[in-house]
Write an enzyme that holds these catalytic residues in place. Structure first.
Site, short mmCIF file in Angstrom:
data_model
loop_
_atom_site.label_atom_id
_atom_site.label_comp_id
_atom_site.label_asym_id
_atom_site.label_seq_id
_atom_site.Cartn_x
_atom_site.Cartn_y
_atom_site.Cartn_z
N ARG A 237 0.90 -1.38 0.15
CA ARG A 237 0.02 -0.02 -0.04
C ARG A 237 0.80 1.19 -0.08
O ARG A 237 0.48 2.34 -0.55
CB ARG A 237 -1.00 0.04 1.10
CG ARG A 237 -2.24 -0.92 0.94
CD ARG A 237 -3.14 -0.94 2.15
NE ARG A 237 -4.33 -1.65 1.72
CZ ARG A 237 -5.17 -1.95 2.58
NH1 ARG A 237 -5.01 -1.81 3.83
NH2 ARG A 237 -6.40 -2.47 1.76
N LYS B 74 -14.84 -13.89 7.19
CA LYS B 74 -16.24 -13.68 7.71
C LYS B 74 -17.27 -13.56 6.56
O LYS B 74 -16.95 -12.55 5.87
CB LYS B 74 -16.32 -12.25 8.65
CG LYS B 74 -15.59 -12.49 10.05
CD LYS B 74 -15.68 -11.27 10.81
CE LYS B 74 -15.46 -11.24 12.14
NZ LYS B 74 -15.54 -9.97 12.55
N GLY C 174 -7.06 -6.32 1.09
CA GLY C 174 -5.84 -6.20 1.49
C GLY C 174 -5.00 -7.55 1.62
O GLY C 174 -3.83 -7.85 1.24
N GLY D 103 -12.59 -3.58 1.33
CA GLY D 103 -14.04 -3.21 1.67
C GLY D 103 -14.66 -2.08 0.51
O GLY D 103 -15.66 -2.32 0.12
#
Ligand code: ADP
Ligand code: MG
Length: 402
Positions: A34, A204, A357, A381
């Protein structure tokens, strides 16, 4: 959206909201992707005579007030050091976010110089739901510079002070990373070449249900793996042993399965697993044949038959979006499924996009050739919410009309 490259920045101080939220192990950066992705915009602004103040968050500082969060950390210190190495010039790290230290640095820095503000999430107002609280922080941030450049794609889905409120207070534009990300995501959402295959993994299911619900309307196949697959398997009545389960999501997952069936979308779940008796790097891996996992074992990767199956489902794809590793790739004994999926996608001729990520980190860890994918997104996200068809607050603030 205005482009940062079109701004007249000579002699100006530019506040760049970047996404420098790198994974840390202790104080060490384990993947600087990043930071590297944010370099083109910073370099361009410096080369054109700007003074650049970078604003970014790191991790999740805990605490009710500023002091508690500073004590909790993490500081952006290791990021400042790495950024300086990559830029080949000093980077001054402010002692605060938008307080006295930041003000002094901003007032005294010159053209071609770089400063980094401390972790913007030290300020509780950054993530506050209260417009006034965010507005007060945004005003302090805006006072540090003349122009704002939004380049933190990974934070664009957050209605945070530095992402959403600050650009509204000053002349603003989108940086190169954000423009590149949006261009690719647009391709994925407007008439993708078919078959369009989506691979989803990660821990998740709750993180991804909304995007799955939306992709059911556009994708031809959904391949579901990783921790989230166990809630799907449980919803179908399978035994999942001690695998990660979000029991409260079973109702929603059942609805997604029904929607997919109705829409004629092929939803593919793991048919075998690599399991262990505990969540640890040195746990003994064991292949379980078939979708059911016995008590006392947890699924930590897809099994070889699933890797083959996913490979076949990807072979004729013309468009692929992949988010979320299909196994706990951080543990080498449970990384084979992630490698298999990455290799199958890299063999696809067509548009191949990796988002997330951890997914991006997994891909870099695999050392595939740089052109293995069309695009590796820095935002998990953010790219998911874009694909869900939602407006991203950060893009809206920069004037993106979808
Ligand atoms: P991304 O950051 O790419 O969006 P996520 O954050 O959703 O991906 O998920 C990444 C995490 O999911 C990884 O840390 C990985 O270890 C974890 N994961 C993958 N498979 C499993 C599994 N079977 N059980 C538990 N965690 C898993
Ligand atoms: Mg992640």
């Amino acid at each position: 959206m205005n482009r940062a490259e079109d701004l007249d920045v000579a002699g100006q101080t530019v506040l760049v909201r970047a996404d420098l939220n790198v994974p840390l192990d202790g104080g060490a950066i384990t993947d600087d992707g990043r930071i590297r992705a944010s370099l083109p915009t910073i370099r361009d602004l410096l080369a054109r005579g700007a003074a650049v103040i970078v604003c970014a968050h790191l991790g999740r500082p805990k605490g009710d007030d500023y002091a508690a969060r500073v004590a909790s950390g993490p500081s952006l210190r290791p990021v400042a050091d790495r950024l300086a190495e990559l830029l080949g010039q000093p980077v001054t790290l402010a002692g605060d976010v938008a307080g006295e230290s930041a003000r002094v640095i901003a007032a005294t820095m010159g053209a071609g110089e770089v400063a980094l503000l401390e972790n913007v999430r030290f300020e509780p107002a950054e993530t506050s739901q209260d417009d006034e609280a965010r507005g007060e922080l945004a005003a302090r941030l805006a006072a540090l510079a003349d122009l704002y450049v939004g380049d933190g794609f990974g934070a664009m889905h957050r209605k945070h002070a530095s992402v959403y409120d600050t650009p509204r207070l000053m002349p603003h534009a989108a940086g190169q990373l954000v423009l590149a990300e949006v261009a690719v995501l647009r391709q994925l959402t407007t008439s993708p070449a078919r078959p369009y295959v989506v691979v989803l993994g990660g821990a998740k299911v709750s993180d991804k249900l909304a995007v799955i619900g939306n992709l059911v309307a556009v994708a031809d196949r959904l391949l579901i793996a990783g921790g989230m697959a166990y809630t799907f398997l449980a919803a179908q009545g399978h035994q999942i042993g001690d695998s990660i389960l979000q029991a409260e999501q079973i109702g929603q997952v059942t609805a997604v399965l029904a929607d997919a069936a109705k829409a004629g979308v092929e939803l593919v779940l793991p048919v075998d697993h690599v399991v262990a008796d505990r969540f640890a790097a040195d746990a003994q891996p064991e292949v379980v044949y078939g979708p059911d996992i016995p008590d006392g074992k947890m699924g930590l990767d897809i099994g070889p038959a699933t890797s083959d199956l996913f490979g076949r489902k990807l072979a004729d794809a013309k468009t692929v979006f992949w988010n979320g590793p299909p196994g706990v790739f951080e543990f080498p004994a449970f990384a084979a499924g992630t490698r298999a999926v990455a290799e199958a996608i890299s063999a696809v001729t067509g548009l191949t996009v990796v988002g997330g990520g951890d997914s991006a980190a997994a891909v870099r860890q695999l050392n595939l050739p740089p052109d293995a994918f069309t695009h590796i997104s820095t935002g998990g996200g953010a790219s998911l919410e874009y694909l869900e068809g939602r407006d991203l607050p950060g893009l809206v603030a920069l004037g993106d009309g979808r």
